[in-house]
Design a protein around this motif. Structure first.
Motif, PDB file in Angstrom:
ATOM      1  N   UNK A 418       0.842  -1.190   0.000  1.00  0.00           N
ATOM      2  CA  UNK A 418       0.000   0.000   0.000  1.00  0.00           C
ATOM      3  C   UNK A 418       0.880   1.245   0.000  1.00  0.00           C
ATOM      4  N   UNK A 419       0.369   2.324  -0.572  1.00  0.00           N
ATOM      5  CA  UNK A 419       1.082   3.607  -0.541  1.00  0.00           C
ATOM      6  C   UNK A 419       0.060   4.738  -0.506  1.00  0.00           C
ATOM      7  N   UNK A 420       0.343   5.784   0.269  1.00  0.00           N
ATOM      8  CA  UNK A 420      -0.563   6.936   0.403  1.00  0.00           C
ATOM      9  C   UNK A 420      -0.254   7.997  -0.639  1.00  0.00           C
ATOM     10  N   UNK A 421      -1.302   8.604  -1.189  1.00  0.00           N
ATOM     11  CA  UNK A 421      -1.149   9.834  -1.956  1.00  0.00           C
ATOM     12  C   UNK A 421      -0.929  10.988  -0.983  1.00  0.00           C
ATOM     13  N   UNK A 422      -0.333  12.077  -1.439  1.00  0.00           N
ATOM     14  CA  UNK A 422      -0.012  13.185  -0.531  1.00  0.00           C
ATOM     15  C   UNK A 422      -1.218  13.767   0.203  1.00  0.00           C
ATOM     16  N   UNK A 423      -2.433  13.649  -0.383  1.00  0.00           N
ATOM     17  CA  UNK A 423      -3.602  14.235   0.286  1.00  0.00           C
ATOM     18  C   UNK A 423      -4.125  13.382   1.432  1.00  0.00           C
ATOM     19  N   UNK A 424      -3.552  12.198   1.632  1.00  0.00           N
ATOM     20  CA  UNK A 424      -3.920  11.290   2.737  1.00  0.00           C
ATOM     21  C   UNK A 424      -5.350  10.765   2.636  1.00  0.00           C
ATOM     22  N   UNK A 425      -5.988  10.922   1.487  1.00  0.00           N
ATOM     23  CA  UNK A 425      -7.351  10.414   1.295  1.00  0.00           C
ATOM     24  C   UNK A 425      -7.437   9.324   0.229  1.00  0.00           C
ATOM     25  N   UNK A 465       4.017  -4.142  -5.980  1.00  0.00           N
ATOM     26  CA  UNK A 465       4.795  -3.456  -4.950  1.00  0.00           C
ATOM     27  C   UNK A 465       5.005  -1.968  -5.284  1.00  0.00           C
ATOM     28  N   UNK A 466       3.926  -1.210  -5.486  1.00  0.00           N
ATOM     29  CA  UNK A 466       4.084   0.181  -5.920  1.00  0.00           C
ATOM     30  C   UNK A 466       4.509   1.115  -4.783  1.00  0.00           C
ATOM     31  N   UNK A 467       5.139   2.224  -5.171  1.00  0.00           N
ATOM     32  CA  UNK A 467       5.505   3.304  -4.245  1.00  0.00           C
ATOM     33  C   UNK A 467       5.251   4.626  -4.947  1.00  0.00           C
ATOM     34  N   UNK A 469       5.981   8.805  -5.398  1.00  0.00           N
ATOM     35  CA  UNK A 469       6.943   9.877  -5.159  1.00  0.00           C
ATOM     36  C   UNK A 469       6.349  10.879  -4.171  1.00  0.00           C
ATOM     37  N   UNK A 470       7.180  11.668  -3.501  1.00  0.00           N
ATOM     38  CA  UNK A 470       6.656  12.616  -2.500  1.00  0.00           C
ATOM     39  C   UNK A 470       5.571  13.540  -3.035  1.00  0.00           C
ATOM     40  N   UNK A 471       5.651  13.922  -4.315  1.00  0.00           N
ATOM     41  CA  UNK A 471       4.640  14.801  -4.901  1.00  0.00           C
ATOM     42  C   UNK A 471       3.397  14.044  -5.348  1.00  0.00           C
ATOM     43  N   UNK A 472       3.484  12.735  -5.427  1.00  0.00           N
ATOM     44  CA  UNK A 472       2.379  11.936  -5.939  1.00  0.00           C
ATOM     45  C   UNK A 472       2.302  11.914  -7.451  1.00  0.00           C
ATOM     46  N   UNK A 473       3.324  12.462  -8.135  1.00  0.00           N
ATOM     47  CA  UNK A 473       3.280  12.556  -9.594  1.00  0.00           C
ATOM     48  C   UNK A 473       3.715  11.268 -10.273  1.00  0.00           C
ATOM     49  N   UNK A 474       4.530  10.445  -9.591  1.00  0.00           N
ATOM     50  CA  UNK A 474       5.085   9.254 -10.219  1.00  0.00           C
ATOM     51  C   UNK A 474       4.915   8.036  -9.314  1.00  0.00           C
ATOM     52  N   UNK A 475       4.846   6.892  -9.953  1.00  0.00           N
ATOM     53  CA  UNK A 475       4.732   5.619  -9.244  1.00  0.00           C
ATOM     54  C   UNK A 475       5.907   4.748  -9.648  1.00  0.00           C
ATOM     55  N   UNK A 510      12.703  -5.618  -5.854  1.00  0.00           N
ATOM     56  CA  UNK A 510      11.503  -5.606  -5.026  1.00  0.00           C
ATOM     57  C   UNK A 510      11.473  -4.364  -4.148  1.00  0.00           C
ATOM     58  N   UNK A 511      10.276  -4.029  -3.713  1.00  0.00           N
ATOM     59  CA  UNK A 511       9.981  -3.031  -2.681  1.00  0.00           C
ATOM     60  C   UNK A 511      10.706  -1.686  -2.896  1.00  0.00           C
ATOM     61  N   UNK A 512      10.410  -0.995  -4.004  1.00  0.00           N
ATOM     62  CA  UNK A 512      11.031   0.322  -4.208  1.00  0.00           C
ATOM     63  C   UNK A 512      10.444   1.368  -3.270  1.00  0.00           C
TER      64      UNK A 512
END
Length: 1008
Positions: A418-425, A465-467, A469-475, A510-512
């Motif tokens: 799991x990974x959160x988008x910057x808006x936390x929603x 295994x997605x991650x 970026x801090x801006x949410x622009x890239x996966x 694995x696990x970027x």
């Protein structure tokens, strides 16, 4: 290796449930005859169910150019585009032959091996029935998988599966003689317990690979967890065989306990028991397994199991005493009720904690805790109500995906991260879905907490295994490829992907995790070494960091803190790095093992996943507790270090591979029958004998089955033939049946039926829809009367029904089918339109746990008067359980009580659990799982006839009357013969129309 649930788990293939339903529909007309009494249709269907063991898996992509590489001992069948990977597997196969065959008597002269890249699930399987066949799915395991700590995956996979073949193949004595008569069905070693087969395969996978599960720190954590929690005494030999107990370690029981027992055997006697035992069982009656063990080991298997448990306890306590030189970390529970909880991640706003959970249905699902403010710890009481629905598919370790998902439910399934988008929603996650008949792929999805909407970002991308970026622009994600994985990046707005790091064959990324917008860290495994790499996106450079930490995995930049795991002290623990990522200190000191984690900067706490004897659990560790730990934790050696040295012989490259002949794939040498199966059946009217056989090629492009039945009392012979062609994008089955039955008054009725159709998947709607045209021919012959009809048909089918784990019944989902047939006008033929409809629905959300309500409605409609020999009729027994296809049930009345050209039928069932048994006795080949019951009601109305018991004649009825019956059933789920899941049932049903049947109807039977 890891196996789905089915009629037979390894070492026999499972047959997909959807195909089982399909076949049952194909044979339904051929097998069921309109009559007011029981008839041998049950035998025909039983024969088909037995035959299903040989029809291995769904059809392969017809666009693939398949090749066959002829090796000295193997025929390797592979996709022509995977030539280089095929060479690796070819070398490992011949290497396995050189190492393993000295351990076993009578290895087969040739083994067919299919390398099929149809799924993103890691798996493999093997069988010797009807011929030696190995299936390998060449996807590398994830770090979460029990087989994730490999060295050379191709080597370990083929060693494991080849062991199954060599152990199952021998035949001696009377069995060998009978094999000349009955063929390959005479293979008693196939029927040995799962723990025997899987334990032996894991033992060899470990002994000859330099890695394997018995060298794995993860498996050490599993064994130690039972010692830590003082639960070894709860384990039983009977449970070791089971893959369906809905508690940790689920279907891994035969692998964990079986491998420990085989390790104990080889420690006692070397590799000699492998040859002695497989040869001894090859000439014995199945299921009497303790005699050879006593001869070879000097003890029976219960004694061996007890000895193994004592060894685990002794070694475990020694390790614990060594680890406790430094007090272990003090942790706090999050008090979650689920069977397992893991992969936590704190949202950017600090108010939510997302994690993956698993309940007794064995399904993974996404859960979120939301605390009222950042000053309180996360706790189970904060579980969001919107995530109360638990649903999805079974975990990627043990099961293939099953079709079920809706847009309004929280997502679940084979989620790994799991990974959160910057808006936390919004949450990003991966999940394996059935893409079409030919492929099941891992893709990327998002889930919006505010709207409850799930969106799919990719189709067939094979991303896991997605991650973000801090801006949410890239996966950043891991791209699954046959025999390797790559690291890739996707732009969220454009959906465009770019390869960042291309791994060679047999290597795993694995696990970027993003350090910043331009840098990614990820774990990289090659040749048994797991390390962390740091990648600069713009400069296209990669270098290793934190190289002094072995088995480094799960790197995570969480809220400004860099975390990862390592087994530096022999135990997987959590480490936190300094800012320059040059050194790190332990955050946990676990007695078992720690895996994924997250950091809560607002309370200075770590949330981590720790192994327990009840599975993976989400725990909390305060920063102050982590700071007290020394830089170097107490060291322990692997659990069985003295039995498996660091260096193993491995599978040497075989020079014959480069000279192997490569040809186009051909099916024809596989199509001859290699066995036949005799059966005997009786009822109150006659006795019957039958013979069955079947064949199919390794890719199931062509499949056929046949059975012959003889009525001993009335001297009638009948037969069923079936063939299915899977060489195109459609499934094309052809069936023909010719049966003669005797009606009351010793009146023979001959029923002939033929059907050809083509089914296509309607992927534009859903991969769970299919439809297609067909052609049907039928003839019914009574003394002095023959009716014949023939014409085109059209069928549509849908089902998202599924059941797993502790569920006694499907608890949600809908299914149905519709068939229209037009019997065309021609000389001496009947002409009419015939429609069959069925719809079934399950509910459970408003009911107590594990209870379910089922409603099914079905109709048979003919638009004009026809001969009553062509009428539909009701039956007093459900021949198939949970099928969306029509079964016109009237369980309170005799079979054939109602017959009509229009027949509408409804069934309601309230299903409830009664007792969770999960109990067996040592090596006794019977294990009792669940006792459950159902309250049932069946109703029918019709244009046709109902049988009047008083006058013993059929009387005309119309749609103004309905006929109902109510009753109850008691069902017992079992595993019989170590391999076969069988449900025994008994029922008592009361007719509400007493003139038609004055007393209750009692039923006793089985579901396969």
């Amino acid at each position: 290796m890891e196996t789905p649930n089915g009629i037979l788990s390894l070492p026999i293939f499972d047959w997909p449930p959807s195909y089982c339903q399909l076949l049952s529909n194909r044979f339904r007309h051929a097998a069921i005859m309109p009559m007011p009494t029981r008839r041998p249709h049950f035998l025909i269907l039983l024969t088909l169910l037995v035959l299903r063991c040989t029809w291995a898996f769904a059809q392969v992509d017809p666009d693939i150019d398949w090749k066959r590489m002829r090796l000295p001992h193997f025929d390797l069948i592979y996709d022509a585009q995977q030539q280089e990977l095929a060479k690796i597997y070819a070398a490992r196969l011949e290497g396995s032959y050189d190492l393993l065959t000295p351990l076993f008597p009578e290895p087969p002269s040739r083994i067919s091996v299919v390398m099929d890249d149809r799924t993103d699930l890691t798996n493999g399987s093997a069988t010797t029935f009807p011929y030696p066949l190995i299936m390998v799915y060449p996807v590398l395991p994830t770090p979460q998988d029990s087989i994730g700590e490999y060295k050379d995956w191709a080597s370990e996979l083929v060693t494991h599966e080849s062991t199954h073949i060599y152990a199952m193949n021998p035949q001696r004595g009377a069995v060998n003689v009978l094999s000349y008569l009955f063929g390959s069905i005479m293979s008693p070693n196939i029927l040995l317990p799962r723990w025997w087969h899987e334990g032996l395969a894991v033992e060899n996978e470990t002994r000859f690979s330099g890695a394997g599960r018995l060298r794995s720190p993860q498996e050490d954590a599993w064994l130690r967890s039972y010692v830590v929690d003082n639960r070894l005494s709860e384990l039983t030999l009977a449970e070791a065989n089971e893959v369906s107990i809905p508690t940790w370690p689920y279907g891994a029981r035969p692998y964990i306990l079986g491998s420990a027992m085989w390790s104990e055997m080889t420690a006692m006697k070397g590799t000699q028991p492998e040859k002695d035992l497989s040869w001894a069982y090859a000439g014995r009656m199945p299921y009497f397994i303790n005699g050879p063990a006593e001869d070879s080991l000097g003890m029976n298997y219960q004694g061996l199991f007890d000895r193994t448990m004592k060894t685990i306890e002794t070694r475990g306590k020694k390790q614990l005493s060594e680890l406790k030189v430094v007090p272990p970390s003090k942790t706090s529970s999050v008090h979650l009720d689920e069977v397992e909880s893991f992969s936590p991640t704190v949202s950017p706003d600090g108010l939510k904690l997302a994690f993956i959970s698993k309940d007794e249905t064995e399904r993974r699902f996404l859960s979120v805790l939301q605390r009222p403010n950042r000053n309180v710890p996360f706790d189970a009481s904060q579980l969001r109500n919107s995530f109360g629905t638990k649903f999805g598919e079974a975990s990627s370790e043990m099961h293939a995906p099953v079709p079920h998902d809706t847009e309004s439910d929280p997502p679940g399934g084979t989620i790994t991260r799991l990974a959160w988008f910057p808006n936390s929603n919004k949450i990003l996650f991966d999940k394996i879905e059935i893409l079409n008949w030919f492929h099941e792929t891992s893709d990327l999805y998002t889930y919006d907490l505010k709207t409850g909407k799930k969106d799919r970002l990719s189709y067939g991308l094979r991303a896991r295994e997605p991650a973000l970026s801090p801006s949410g622009a890239n996966i950043a994600y891991i791209k699954v490829l046959p025999g390797k994985t790559n690291l890739e990046i996707m732009n969220v707005a454009s959906k465009h992907s770019t390869v960042l790091f291309a791994a060679p064959l047999q290597a795993r990324c694995s696990h970027p995790s993003f350090l910043n917008e331009n840098e990614i860290v990820f774990s990289y495994r090659d040749n048994g070494v797991e390390k962390i790499l740091r990648l600069n996106i713009s400069a296209h450079t990669t270098h290793q960091i934190l190289g002094e930490f072995p088995n480094a995995n799960y790197p995570e930049m969480e809220n400004g803190k860099f975390l990862f795991t390592s087994s530096k002290n022999g135990v997987h623990n959590l480490y936190a790095s300094n800012e320059d990522l040059q050194t790190a200190r332990p955050v946990s000191h676990s007695l078992t093992g720690v895996f994924e984690s997250t950091w809560d900067p607002h309370r200075n706490e770590y949330y981590l996943t720790e192994q327990t004897s009840h599975g993976l659990k989400l725990l909390r560790v305060e920063k102050s507790e982590a700071q007290r730990l020394p830089a170097n934790l107490p060291q322990v050696k692997p659990f069985f270090a003295d039995r498996y040295p660091d260096h193993a012989p491995g599978l040497a490259a075989n020079s014959t591979v480069s000279k192997a002949e490569v040809t186009d794939y051909s099916v024809w040498k596989y199509m001859l029958p290699r066995y036949w199966m005799p059966l005997f059946y009786w009822d109150s009217f006659s006795d019957y004998i039958a013979a069955s056989t079947s064949a199919q090629d390794p890719l199931n492009k062509h499949m056929w089955a046949a059975n012959v039945i003889y009525d001993l009392n009335y001297e009638h012979t009948g037969y069923n033939l079936s063939y299915q062609n899977n060489t195109t994008s459609a499934q094309i089955p052809l069936v023909y049946s010719d049966m003669t039955v005797t009606l009351p008054g010793v009146i023979p009725e001959r029923i002939q039926y033929g059907h050809l159709e083509a089914d296509w998947e309607i992927t534009a709607w859903s991969p769970y829809w299919r439809a297609g045209p067909g052609w049907t021919w039928e003839a019914r012959t009574l003394p002095g009367l023959t009716t014949t009809q023939s014409g085109p048909s059209l069928t549509a089918f849908y089902s998202d029904i599924n059941q797993s784990g502790a569920q006694i019944s499907p608890e949600n989902g809908i299914g149905g089918s519709a068939t229209w047939t037009y019997f065309i006008p021609q000389s001496n033929y009947l002409s009419y339109n015939q429609v069959e409809l069925s719809i079934v629905k399950y509910w459970s959300s408003f009911l107590p746990k594990r209870e379910a309500l089922m409603a099914k409605f079905q109709s048979f409609i003919v638009d004009q008067n026809i001969a009553d020999s062509n009428y539909a009729f009701t039956t007093s027994q459900a021949l198939f359980y949970n099928t969306p296809y029509p079964q016109y049930l009237a369980r309170a009345y005799p079979t054939g009580e109602f017959q009509g050209r229009v027949l509408n039928q409804a069934t309601f069932e309230y299903r409830l659990p009664l007792n969770w048994l999960y109990y067996g006795w040592g090596t006794t080949p019977a294990f009792f799982k669940q006792l459950h019951g159902s309250i049932v009601a069946d109703g029918a109305n019709l244009i046709g006839f109902a049988y009047d018991l008083n006058s013993q004649v059929y009387r005309a009825v119309d749609l103004t009357r309905s006929f109902w019956g109510v009753g109850g059933e008691l069902l017992l789920d079992t595993t019989i013969g170590y391999q076969f899941p069988i449900t025994f049932y008994t029922g008592l049903y009361f007719p509400l129309e007493r003139s038609l049947n004055p007393g209750p109807n009692i039923a006793l039977g089985i579901y396969l």
